[in-house]
Design a protein around this motif. Structure first.
Motif, PDB file in Angstrom:
ATOM      1  N   ALA A 106      62.647  29.945   5.502  1.00  0.00           N
ATOM      2  CA  ALA A 106      62.691  29.131   6.525  1.00  0.00           C
ATOM      3  C   ALA A 106      61.181  28.594   7.154  1.00  0.00           C
ATOM      4  CB  ALA A 106      63.423  29.545   7.641  1.00  0.00           C
ATOM      5  N   GLN A 107      60.340  29.698   6.899  1.00  0.00           N
ATOM      6  CA  GLN A 107      59.171  29.416   7.476  1.00  0.00           C
ATOM      7  C   GLN A 107      58.338  28.524   6.525  1.00  0.00           C
ATOM      8  OE1 GLN A 107      57.546  33.646   7.519  1.00  0.00           O
ATOM      9  NE2 GLN A 107      57.185  33.213   9.933  1.00  0.00           N
ATOM     10  N   THR A 108      58.592  28.459   5.269  1.00  0.00           N
ATOM     11  CA  THR A 108      57.813  27.466   4.269  1.00  0.00           C
ATOM     12  C   THR A 108      58.181  26.075   4.790  1.00  0.00           C
ATOM     13  OG1 THR A 108      59.793  27.611   2.692  1.00  0.00           O
ATOM     14  CG2 THR A 108      57.858  29.297   2.457  1.00  0.00           C
ATOM     15  N   LEU A 109      59.218  25.831   5.360  1.00  0.00           N
ATOM     16  CA  LEU A 109      59.785  24.653   5.741  1.00  0.00           C
ATOM     17  C   LEU A 109      59.300  24.262   7.068  1.00  0.00           C
ATOM     18  CD1 LEU A 109      63.448  24.598   4.562  1.00  0.00           C
ATOM     19  CD2 LEU A 109      61.463  23.477   3.377  1.00  0.00           C
ATOM     20  N   GLY A 110      58.615  25.105   7.745  1.00  0.00           N
ATOM     21  CA  GLY A 110      58.001  25.032   9.029  1.00  0.00           C
ATOM     22  C   GLY A 110      58.725  25.488  10.468  1.00  0.00           C
ATOM     23  N   TRP A 111      59.875  26.059   9.891  1.00  0.00           N
ATOM     24  CA  TRP A 111      60.848  26.602  10.997  1.00  0.00           C
ATOM     25  C   TRP A 111      60.105  27.738  11.747  1.00  0.00           C
ATOM     26  CZ3 TRP A 111      66.728  26.919   9.655  1.00  0.00           C
ATOM     27  CH2 TRP A 111      66.992  25.653   9.133  1.00  0.00           C
ATOM     28  N   ASP A 112      60.596  27.864  12.961  1.00  0.00           N
ATOM     29  CA  ASP A 112      60.227  28.963  13.881  1.00  0.00           C
ATOM     30  C   ASP A 112      61.201  30.270  13.698  1.00  0.00           C
ATOM     31  OD1 ASP A 112      59.771  30.955  15.855  1.00  0.00           O
ATOM     32  OD2 ASP A 112      60.459  29.764  17.354  1.00  0.00           O
ATOM     33  N   ALA A 113      61.237  30.950  12.750  1.00  0.00           N
ATOM     34  CA  ALA A 113      62.184  31.982  12.208  1.00  0.00           C
ATOM     35  C   ALA A 113      61.887  33.156  12.500  1.00  0.00           C
ATOM     36  CB  ALA A 113      62.188  31.785  10.553  1.00  0.00           C
ATOM     37  N   LEU A 114      63.034  34.080  12.813  1.00  0.00           N
ATOM     38  CA  LEU A 114      62.935  35.520  13.288  1.00  0.00           C
ATOM     39  C   LEU A 114      64.166  36.208  12.719  1.00  0.00           C
ATOM     40  CD1 LEU A 114      61.778  37.660  15.259  1.00  0.00           C
ATOM     41  CD2 LEU A 114      63.735  36.808  16.990  1.00  0.00           C
ATOM     42  N   GLY A 115      63.976  37.348  12.351  1.00  0.00           N
ATOM     43  CA  GLY A 115      64.685  38.174  11.635  1.00  0.00           C
ATOM     44  C   GLY A 115      65.038  39.650  12.853  1.00  0.00           C
ATOM     45  N   LEU A 116      66.288  40.051  12.568  1.00  0.00           N
ATOM     46  CA  LEU A 116      66.791  41.268  13.124  1.00  0.00           C
ATOM     47  C   LEU A 116      67.359  42.309  12.345  1.00  0.00           C
ATOM     48  CD1 LEU A 116      68.317  41.375  16.640  1.00  0.00           C
ATOM     49  CD2 LEU A 116      69.548  42.724  14.900  1.00  0.00           C
ATOM     50  N   ASP A 117      66.848  43.446  12.347  1.00  0.00           N
ATOM     51  CA  ASP A 117      67.355  44.543  11.383  1.00  0.00           C
ATOM     52  C   ASP A 117      67.208  45.809  11.894  1.00  0.00           C
ATOM     53  OD1 ASP A 117      68.257  44.192   8.370  1.00  0.00           O
ATOM     54  OD2 ASP A 117      67.216  45.998   8.811  1.00  0.00           O
ATOM     55  N   PRO A 118      67.740  46.925  11.860  1.00  0.00           N
ATOM     56  CA  PRO A 118      67.662  48.386  12.275  1.00  0.00           C
ATOM     57  C   PRO A 118      66.415  48.876  11.333  1.00  0.00           C
ATOM     58  CG  PRO A 118      69.757  48.169  10.827  1.00  0.00           C
ATOM     59  CD  PRO A 118      69.592  46.666  11.101  1.00  0.00           C
ATOM     60  N   SER A 119      66.458  48.398   9.954  1.00  0.00           N
ATOM     61  CA  SER A 119      65.412  49.058   9.217  1.00  0.00           C
ATOM     62  C   SER A 119      64.850  48.043   8.326  1.00  0.00           C
ATOM     63  CB  SER A 119      65.869  50.117   8.125  1.00  0.00           C
ATOM     64  OG  SER A 119      66.561  51.037   8.969  1.00  0.00           O
ATOM     65  N   PRO A 120      63.798  47.061   8.800  1.00  0.00           N
ATOM     66  CA  PRO A 120      63.432  45.878   8.399  1.00  0.00           C
ATOM     67  C   PRO A 120      62.429  46.468   7.003  1.00  0.00           C
ATOM     68  CG  PRO A 120      62.225  46.064  10.290  1.00  0.00           C
ATOM     69  CD  PRO A 120      63.681  47.012  10.309  1.00  0.00           C
ATOM     70  N   ILE A 121      62.448  45.687   6.067  1.00  0.00           N
ATOM     71  CA  ILE A 121      61.463  46.013   4.884  1.00  0.00           C
ATOM     72  C   ILE A 121      60.722  44.705   4.953  1.00  0.00           C
ATOM     73  CG2 ILE A 121      61.511  46.212   2.487  1.00  0.00           C
ATOM     74  CD1 ILE A 121      64.268  47.166   2.550  1.00  0.00           C
ATOM     75  N   GLY A 122      59.268  45.003   4.673  1.00  0.00           N
ATOM     76  CA  GLY A 122      58.259  43.771   4.434  1.00  0.00           C
ATOM     77  C   GLY A 122      57.596  43.371   5.829  1.00  0.00           C
ATOM     78  N   ASP A 123      56.697  42.399   5.440  1.00  0.00           N
ATOM     79  CA  ASP A 123      56.128  41.782   6.602  1.00  0.00           C
ATOM     80  C   ASP A 123      56.656  40.583   7.137  1.00  0.00           C
ATOM     81  OD1 ASP A 123      54.105  41.254   8.340  1.00  0.00           O
ATOM     82  OD2 ASP A 123      52.354  41.032   6.841  1.00  0.00           O
ATOM     83  N   TYR A 124      57.501  40.342   8.036  1.00  0.00           N
ATOM     84  CA  TYR A 124      57.819  39.078   8.527  1.00  0.00           C
ATOM     85  C   TYR A 124      58.126  39.300  10.071  1.00  0.00           C
ATOM     86  CZ  TYR A 124      62.474  41.123   7.955  1.00  0.00           C
ATOM     87  OH  TYR A 124      63.644  42.047   8.091  1.00  0.00           O
TER      88      TYR A 124
END
Length: 262
Positions: A61-79
């Motif tokens: 989504a970010q590559t399309l210019g979106w304001d994108a946010l994830g939610l996760d108890p154990s996120p993996i990676g840098d976002y």
């Protein structure tokens, strides 16, 4: 349809290391979803990805210019991500989102009504909630017993989700059949006060699912599962006796259910 035992989510998902984005098929699946919404609106949107895992959908989504946010108890990676469980973490969010995505997580909660209520509270007036789950009808007719394990607390079809959505002020405006995970459904939900009407796809799907409202839907499921296992065990045994080497590649949850059942 649901399990009778709930394993605490902290046991299952604290330190959860499975990364969905390693699958090129899954990346394409996520890319197709983002592009459907992007080209229908033709402008950057605000995205919330519940159970964002390694951030595949957020990054696309970010590559399309979106304001994108994830939610996760154990996120993996840098976002961009909020660490926590839904729906409790909803209080940590700011503003409304045009697209809220819940892929293969709705069946993991034992509080589905609270899940949808929190999603509605974060949904923009003309936004959509996308819920993707393995199809319960396909699971039954295809004897997909390997869909049944401790993470999958409930097994959804359109009718119960449609009824539950109405309870919290949402409506299912469209439904798509998808090939992923042995056959899944993608539900498009929005505020119930919108002028948009449900598509013919929704009405057709409700008719298709009428078979689920009869005792025959679940009758002999266990018997058919045991027949499948016996036949597979016999084929594998014969193959080994013929001198073949058996290998299992990429066997995650459903693969381990099959192996243990055998």
């Amino acid at each position: 349809m649901q399990l009778t035992v709930v394993v605490p989510p902290e046991v299952l998902y604290d330190g959860y290391r499975f990364a969905s984005g390693v699958s090129l098929g899954w990346r394409k699946h996520c890319s197709d979803l983002i592009n459907i919404w992007h080209w229908s609106r033709r402008e950057p949107q605000r995205l919330l990805d519940i159970a964002s895992n390694d951030g595949t959908l957020v990054n696309l989504a970010q590559t399309l210019g979106w304001d994108a946010l994830g939610l996760d108890p154990s996120p993996i990676g840098d976002y961009p991500v909020v660490q926590g469980y839904w729906p409790e973490a909803q209080k940590d969010l700011k503003g409304l989102y045009d697209l809220i995505v819940a892929q293969n997580v709705f069946g993991h909660t034992d509080r589905p009504q609270a899940f949808l209520q929190a999603a509605k509270a974060s949904l923009a007036p003309r936004g959509r909630i996308v819920v993707e789950c393995p199809d319960a009808l396909t699971m039954l007719t295809g004897t997909q017993f390997d869909q049944v394990y401790h993470e999958h607390l409930s097994y959804w079809s359109l009718f119960p989700l449609w009824k539950l959505a109405l309870r919290v002020g949402l409506s299912v405006y469209d439904v798509e059949c998808l090939p992923v995970h042995g056959g899944s459904l993608r539900y498009w939900l929005g505020h119930v006060d919108e002028p948009t009407v449900a598509t013919r796809t929704v009405n057709h799907r409700l008719k298709v699912e009428e078979v689920l409202h009869t005792p025959n839907a679940t009758r002999n499921f266990a018997v058919r599962a045991n027949v499948e296992l016996t036949n597979l065990a016999n084929r594998l045994t014969e193959s080994v006796q013929d001198g073949n080497l058996l290998c299992a590649y990429g066997a995650s949850a459903k693969g381990n259910v099959l192996l243990n059942a055998l």
